[in-house]
Write a protein that holds these residues in place. Structure first.
Motif, short mmCIF file in Angstrom:
data_model
loop_
_atom_site.label_atom_id
_atom_site.label_comp_id
_atom_site.label_asym_id
_atom_site.label_seq_id
_atom_site.Cartn_x
_atom_site.Cartn_y
_atom_site.Cartn_z
N THR A 198 13.03 48.33 19.87
CA THR A 198 12.26 47.67 20.92
C THR A 198 11.22 46.78 20.28
O THR A 198 10.41 47.22 19.46
N GLN A 199 11.23 45.49 20.66
CA GLN A 199 10.27 44.52 20.14
C GLN A 199 9.79 43.68 21.31
O GLN A 199 10.50 42.82 21.82
N GLY A 200 8.57 43.97 21.78
CA GLY A 200 8.08 43.31 22.99
C GLY A 200 8.90 43.75 24.18
O GLY A 200 9.07 44.93 24.43
N ASP A 201 9.45 42.77 24.92
CA ASP A 201 10.28 43.09 26.08
C ASP A 201 11.76 43.06 25.75
O ASP A 201 12.60 43.09 26.64
N ARG A 202 12.10 42.99 24.46
CA ARG A 202 13.49 42.95 24.03
C ARG A 202 13.90 44.30 23.45
O ARG A 202 13.17 44.90 22.67
N THR A 203 15.08 44.74 23.84
CA THR A 203 15.62 46.01 23.35
C THR A 203 17.05 45.80 22.90
O THR A 203 17.84 45.14 23.58
N ARG A 204 17.38 46.36 21.74
CA ARG A 204 18.74 46.32 21.23
C ARG A 204 19.09 47.68 20.62
O ARG A 204 18.20 48.41 20.19
N ASN A 205 20.37 47.99 20.61
CA ASN A 205 20.85 49.19 19.94
C ASN A 205 21.67 48.81 18.73
O ASN A 205 22.34 47.78 18.72
N ILE A 206 21.63 49.65 17.73
CA ILE A 206 22.40 49.42 16.51
C ILE A 206 22.87 50.78 15.99
O ILE A 206 22.23 51.81 16.26
#
Length: 364
Positions: free
Chosen positions: A155-163
């Motif tokens: 999670t970075q600010g309002d951005r979310t990604r999965n890895i």
């Protein structure tokens, strides 16, 4: 001579199947969570926090009594070793600069029966300058864990990604955004790997297909399984439907017993499409255990879920084709019926062993 050759061919095929089922027999009773780590990574202006849950086996040096649980005394005794080990195997750098501050805090969170083999920590990293380009190298894997992997939510600010970190893909770089393609292929590979190392799912599929049929009939059976497990996979990941993991794993084992036993006494299995759909709903809950712990936004969830499910389907199609051509080889061979029945008996025994192990572990 011709009959002898055919007999040897069938015998060798039977030997291969028996050896494979024997390998499956010594696999862990519950492999969907045992070798999985989960990391919730929050990237702020000058700091990164990682809430990390890992199999205690990767920290075996701190588990003095070998109970796969780190007590308060063990955590205090091995605090320096734990901090050093975690800092060496989870390396964060910002524009090639290591953090100026790194701390590890054990998190003594409540553990359920099926997840009492894991330990949770809060890792905190800090830099004096704002983070613009961050690289994360994750190498906290044990060679003894067959499906070693770490599912990470970034999670970075309002951005979310999965890895998904694996021993082969253990490095990511985060600039302003994390490419969606990286997430897609990461979870696609996870789905493929999950079905090929999910021995209970494979055994269930093989038991379903063992009576034979044309390719169209076999694909219809697998399609019913696909639709069913896709429904419950989605509902479980959304936390709409949840069941205790040990209960789900035990029912999955029973599904193998029932289908394999049915192969022995039923000559016609026209109802198998609906039977497959019903058991597929349960298997979907088993698939979901690997994704449920990810923190996800709605868009992010669809990408992770869709690519994981696609990976599972690609693996299943491969298994169907292998079984189909294997069965075609067996057709019209001497001893073919005996071999099919023998394989079904082995599957019944294997399913019963798994059910006993899982039910006993769960205290059912």
């Amino acid at each position: 001579m011709k009959h002898l050759v055919r007999f040897l061919q069938v015998s060798l095929f039977g030997l291969f199947v028996t050896v494979w089922i024997g390998h499956v027999a010594i696999a862990p009773a519950t492999a969907h969570w045992a070798d999985l780590a989960v990391a919730d990574i929050t990237v702020a202006d000058t700091a990164v926090d990682i809430t990390l849950t890992v199999p205690t086996t990767v920290l075996a040096f701190a588990d003095d009594n070998n109970d796969q649980t780190l007590s308060s005394l063990e955590l205090a005794k091995h605090a320096d070793q734990l901090e050093q080990h975690l800092s060496e195997n989870i390396v964060l750098t910002h524009q090639t600069n290591p953090p100026e501050l790194f701390t590890v805090t054990p998190a003594l969170t409540p553990q359920t029966k099926d997840r009492a083999t894991h330990s949770t920590f809060l890792l905190q990293y800090q830099w004096p300058q704002p983070i613009q380009r961050l690289s994360i190298r994750y190498n906290l894997f044990s060679p003894d864990l067959e499906q070693a992997q770490c599912l990470a939510t970034i999670t970075q600010g309002d951005r979310t990604r999965n890895i998904v970190f694996t021993p082969e893909n253990n490095l990511i770089e985060i600039a302003d955004t994390l490419p969606w393609q990286q997430q897609f292929f990461s979870f696609l590979q996870l789905g493929v790997k999950h079905i090929f190392t999910g021995y209970d799912h494979i055994l269930f599929l093989v038991a379903l297909l063992l009576p034979g049929g044309n390719l169209s009939q076999l694909l219809k059976i697998v399609t019913a399984f696909t639709i069913a497990h896709s429904v419950t996979l989605t509902l479980a990941v959304l936390n709409i439907v949840t069941l205790p993991t040990p209960l789900v794993e035990s029912i999955i084992a029973l599904s193998i017993v029932y289908v394999a036993a049915e192969n022995l006494w039923r000559k016609e299995i026209r109802h198998r499409l609906w039977l497959t759909f019903g058991f597929g709903l349960i298997h979907g809950l088993g698939f979901a255990n690997i994704l449920r712990d990810l923190s996800q936004s709605q868009d992010n969830l669809l990408l992770s879920l869709g690519s994981f499910n696609l990976g599972v389907e690609l693996g299943q199609i491969t298994i169907v084709l292998l079984v189909f051509y294997g069965l075609r080889f067996l057709q019209k061979q001497p001893g073919e019926l005996i071999l099919r029945n023998g394989i079904s008996v082995l599957m019944v025994l294997m399913g019963m062993v798994w059910f006993a192990e899982r039910a006993f572990a769960a205290g059912l």
